[in-house]
Design a protein around this motif. Structure first.
Motif, PDB file in Angstrom:
ATOM      1  N   ALA A   1      15.821  27.803 -36.203  1.00  0.00           N
ATOM      2  CA  ALA A   1      16.548  27.149 -35.204  1.00  0.00           C
ATOM      3  C   ALA A   1      18.071  27.300 -34.975  1.00  0.00           C
ATOM      4  N   ALA A   2      18.567  27.361 -36.318  1.00  0.00           N
ATOM      5  CA  ALA A   2      20.295  27.649 -36.271  1.00  0.00           C
ATOM      6  C   ALA A   2      20.525  29.044 -35.588  1.00  0.00           C
ATOM      7  N   GLN A   3      19.610  29.829 -36.234  1.00  0.00           N
ATOM      8  CA  GLN A   3      19.865  31.316 -35.761  1.00  0.00           C
ATOM      9  C   GLN A   3      19.760  31.402 -34.285  1.00  0.00           C
ATOM     10  N   GLN A   4      18.545  30.567 -33.997  1.00  0.00           N
ATOM     11  CA  GLN A   4      18.580  31.028 -32.209  1.00  0.00           C
ATOM     12  C   GLN A   4      19.709  30.435 -31.597  1.00  0.00           C
ATOM     13  N   ALA A   5      20.294  29.236 -32.068  1.00  0.00           N
ATOM     14  CA  ALA A   5      21.291  28.446 -31.433  1.00  0.00           C
ATOM     15  C   ALA A   5      22.523  29.343 -31.389  1.00  0.00           C
ATOM     16  N   THR A   6      22.775  30.114 -32.623  1.00  0.00           N
ATOM     17  CA  THR A   6      23.778  30.973 -32.687  1.00  0.00           C
ATOM     18  C   THR A   6      23.908  32.228 -31.827  1.00  0.00           C
ATOM     19  N   ALA A   7      22.511  32.593 -31.603  1.00  0.00           N
ATOM     20  CA  ALA A   7      22.267  33.727 -30.895  1.00  0.00           C
ATOM     21  C   ALA A   7      22.541  33.379 -29.483  1.00  0.00           C
ATOM     22  N   GLU A   8      22.210  32.262 -29.141  1.00  0.00           N
ATOM     23  CA  GLU A   8      22.363  31.778 -27.529  1.00  0.00           C
ATOM     24  C   GLU A   8      23.803  31.803 -27.404  1.00  0.00           C
TER      25      GLU A   8
ATOM     26  N   TYR B   1      34.796  47.698 -48.128  1.00  0.00           N
ATOM     27  CA  TYR B   1      34.766  46.889 -46.637  1.00  0.00           C
ATOM     28  C   TYR B   1      34.188  47.353 -45.711  1.00  0.00           C
ATOM     29  N   TYR B   2      34.072  48.779 -45.603  1.00  0.00           N
ATOM     30  CA  TYR B   2      33.130  49.482 -44.723  1.00  0.00           C
ATOM     31  C   TYR B   2      31.731  48.762 -44.794  1.00  0.00           C
ATOM     32  N   ARG B   3      31.085  48.910 -45.926  1.00  0.00           N
ATOM     33  CA  ARG B   3      29.812  48.465 -45.895  1.00  0.00           C
ATOM     34  C   ARG B   3      29.407  47.058 -45.698  1.00  0.00           C
ATOM     35  N   ASN B   4      30.477  46.209 -45.901  1.00  0.00           N
ATOM     36  CA  ASN B   4      30.380  44.811 -45.724  1.00  0.00           C
ATOM     37  C   ASN B   4      30.646  44.554 -44.136  1.00  0.00           C
ATOM     38  N   VAL B   5      31.551  45.178 -43.637  1.00  0.00           N
ATOM     39  CA  VAL B   5      31.470  44.794 -42.135  1.00  0.00           C
ATOM     40  C   VAL B   5      30.595  45.337 -41.182  1.00  0.00           C
ATOM     41  N   PHE B   6      30.013  46.547 -41.838  1.00  0.00           N
ATOM     42  CA  PHE B   6      28.724  47.082 -41.246  1.00  0.00           C
ATOM     43  C   PHE B   6      27.531  46.067 -41.269  1.00  0.00           C
ATOM     44  N   ASP B   7      27.282  45.473 -42.256  1.00  0.00           N
ATOM     45  CA  ASP B   7      26.225  44.468 -42.675  1.00  0.00           C
ATOM     46  C   ASP B   7      26.505  43.350 -41.599  1.00  0.00           C
ATOM     47  N   VAL B   8      27.875  42.968 -41.315  1.00  0.00           N
ATOM     48  CA  VAL B   8      28.016  41.895 -40.313  1.00  0.00           C
ATOM     49  C   VAL B   8      27.504  42.303 -39.072  1.00  0.00           C
ATOM     50  N   GLY B   9      27.843  43.738 -38.680  1.00  0.00           N
ATOM     51  CA  GLY B   9      27.493  44.279 -37.344  1.00  0.00           C
ATOM     52  C   GLY B   9      26.007  44.059 -37.182  1.00  0.00           C
ATOM     53  N   ARG B  10      25.292  44.446 -38.399  1.00  0.00           N
ATOM     54  CA  ARG B  10      23.856  44.466 -38.133  1.00  0.00           C
ATOM     55  C   ARG B  10      23.204  43.024 -37.878  1.00  0.00           C
ATOM     56  N   ALA B  11      23.990  42.070 -38.545  1.00  0.00           N
ATOM     57  CA  ALA B  11      23.470  40.844 -38.205  1.00  0.00           C
ATOM     58  C   ALA B  11      23.772  40.401 -36.806  1.00  0.00           C
ATOM     59  N   LEU B  12      25.061  40.858 -36.145  1.00  0.00           N
ATOM     60  CA  LEU B  12      25.228  40.453 -34.788  1.00  0.00           C
ATOM     61  C   LEU B  12      24.180  41.207 -33.929  1.00  0.00           C
ATOM     62  N   MET B  13      23.718  42.358 -34.224  1.00  0.00           N
ATOM     63  CA  MET B  13      23.038  43.126 -33.577  1.00  0.00           C
ATOM     64  C   MET B  13      21.769  42.439 -33.379  1.00  0.00           C
ATOM     65  N   ARG B  14      21.244  41.907 -34.479  1.00  0.00           N
ATOM     66  CA  ARG B  14      20.071  41.094 -34.514  1.00  0.00           C
ATOM     67  C   ARG B  14      20.173  40.084 -33.783  1.00  0.00           C
ATOM     68  N   GLY B  15      21.232  39.237 -33.559  1.00  0.00           N
ATOM     69  CA  GLY B  15      21.611  38.080 -32.781  1.00  0.00           C
ATOM     70  C   GLY B  15      21.668  38.417 -31.576  1.00  0.00           C
ATOM     71  N   PHE B  16      22.105  39.634 -30.996  1.00  0.00           N
ATOM     72  CA  PHE B  16      22.195  40.053 -29.637  1.00  0.00           C
ATOM     73  C   PHE B  16      20.693  40.119 -29.245  1.00  0.00           C
ATOM     74  N   GLU B  17      19.878  40.730 -29.943  1.00  0.00           N
ATOM     75  CA  GLU B  17      18.566  40.884 -29.451  1.00  0.00           C
ATOM     76  C   GLU B  17      17.846  39.622 -29.419  1.00  0.00           C
ATOM     77  N   GLN B  18      18.214  38.315 -30.206  1.00  0.00           N
ATOM     78  CA  GLN B  18      17.541  37.267 -29.775  1.00  0.00           C
ATOM     79  C   GLN B  18      18.056  36.743 -28.540  1.00  0.00           C
ATOM     80  N   ALA B  19      19.555  36.803 -28.429  1.00  0.00           N
ATOM     81  CA  ALA B  19      19.813  36.412 -27.122  1.00  0.00           C
ATOM     82  C   ALA B  19      19.503  36.850 -25.906  1.00  0.00           C
ATOM     83  N   LEU B  20      18.948  38.231 -25.860  1.00  0.00           N
ATOM     84  CA  LEU B  20      18.641  38.786 -24.794  1.00  0.00           C
ATOM     85  C   LEU B  20      17.206  38.658 -24.586  1.00  0.00           C
ATOM     86  N   GLY B  21      16.304  38.109 -25.549  1.00  0.00           N
ATOM     87  CA  GLY B  21      14.960  37.954 -25.682  1.00  0.00           C
ATOM     88  C   GLY B  21      14.013  39.368 -25.781  1.00  0.00           C
ATOM     89  N   LEU B  22      14.770  40.108 -26.791  1.00  0.00           N
ATOM     90  CA  LEU B  22      14.317  41.534 -26.662  1.00  0.00           C
ATOM     91  C   LEU B  22      13.336  41.475 -28.052  1.00  0.00           C
TER      92      LEU B  22
END
Length: 349
Positions: A26-33, A146-167
């Motif tokens: 539920a918290a993930q979905q709220a963040t995605a929104e 740092y590259y690996r860490n920030v890339f992992d944040v990017g992957r988490a955000l991309m997953r959040g965008f998928e949820q936000a867009l209903g994909l």
């Protein structure tokens, strides 16, 4: 799905993304929104509680300063024009997003590390391969951590965008495996004679989105009315902005927001990670982003070819290779600066 233009915003939102790394759906979905609203209304936002430790960030800062404090001749040993995959040192004046104005900065560019026997490297795919590392103790380890860490944040955000867009799961993230996602270490030297002026020209970013860790103020973004808005510095946050590829994938629901950096006296550093799709990915409006009968607003493009074409048109050493016939622009290459709010408001800039 109808296009929703960014608003005439006067500030950018801050989003706590800790739930993206947890198990509370539920918290993930709220963040995605929240991510979805920011992508549609602004195209720029802060993310806090991103999980990158202060020690990891400090090591990046320290190593970057060590490199840029080297004599110019030492830095030029790693000149990007000597590489065959666009990695290394970028001296002041080498890069010009706006060809009429020189950028007042130097940089060091690296990307996803691939070995020499990787199929993409053997095939000569542009921008793919190993990084160029200066002979400084711990530099490669600290910077790539740092590259690996920030890339992992990017992957988490991309997953959040998928949820936000209903994909569906992996509709976007499944196209991010070994991408040419570049991290830039950027240095703006102290300039006692600086007046309020452009430092990096107005532009959009070519990739899906960017995760920026600055060390000082200076960033401005363009709102939906074509006005330039200051982005205050926050030590606790990364700044995220939508890029060209997400604009196209979402058929304009998200817009690649134009931005620029002001030229000020203060010495400062900036660390953008440009989160890209895999080189051979076709980027086109997703069917899920179209209502029945809708016509896509964008022609498809090849992710890597788009990035390579924009890079060729921005860096002087590549412009020279192009003019000499040593390289060619990919088929269907777009002109520089043809997407985002800057393109929509050129007469106002």
């Amino acid at each position: 799905m109808s296009t929703r233009q960014p608003t005439a915003f006067e500030s950018i939102p801050a989003i706590d993304i800790a739930p993206l790394f947890g198990s509370d759906t539920a918290a993930q979905q709220a963040t995605a929104e929240e991510l979805g609203r920011a992508g549609r209304d602004v195209g720029f936002f802060y993310v806090v509680n991103h999980g990158i430790s202060e020690s990891c960030q400090q090591a990046l800062f320290d190593q970057t300063k060590r490199f840029f404090d080297l004599p110019f001749e030492r830095k030029m040993e790693h000149y990007i024009g000597k590489s065959n995959n666009h990695r290394g040192y970028v001296p002041a004046g080498e890069e010009a997003p706006d060809p009429t104005k020189a950028d007042a900065k130097e940089a060091f560019d690296l990307s996803f590390e691939l070995s020499g026997d990787h199929p993409e490297v053997r095939a000569g795919t542009p921008m793919m391969g190993a990084n160029v590392w200066p002979d400084l103790d711990g530099f490669a380890d600290d910077v790539y951590a740092y590259y690996r860490n920030v890339f992992d944040v990017g992957r988490a955000l991309m997953r959040g965008f998928e949820q936000a867009l209903g994909l569906e799961t992996d509709a976007l993230l499944g196209r991010v495996n070994e991408p040419p996602s570049q991290l830039r270490l950027i240095h703006y030297p102290y300039d006692p004679n600086a007046t309020d002026a452009q430092g990096i020209g107005a532009h959009t970013d070519y990739e899906c989105f960017t995760l920026l860790r600055p060390t000082a103020p200076g960033l401005e973004v363009m709102n939906g009315a074509g006005e330039w808005i200051d982005v205050p510095y926050r030590k606790d946050a990364l700044i995220v902005n939508i890029g060209d590829m997400l604009e196209i994938w979402t058929n304009g629901a998200f817009v690649a927001t134009s931005h620029r950096v002001r030229k000020v006296k203060e010495e400062r550093y900036s660390f953008p990670l440009f989160f890209a799709a895999d080189y051979h990915t076709e980027v086109a409006p997703l069917p899920a982003m179209l209502d029945d009968g809708d016509t896509p607003k964008y022609e498809p493009l090849a992710a890597g070819d788009h990035l390579w074409a924009q890079t060729i048109q921005t860096f002087n050493y590549l412009k020279q290779r192009l003019a000499a016939g040593e390289i060619e622009l990919p088929d269907g290459a777009r002109g520089a600066g043809t997407l985002g709010q800057h393109a929509r408001h050129k007469d106002d800039v």
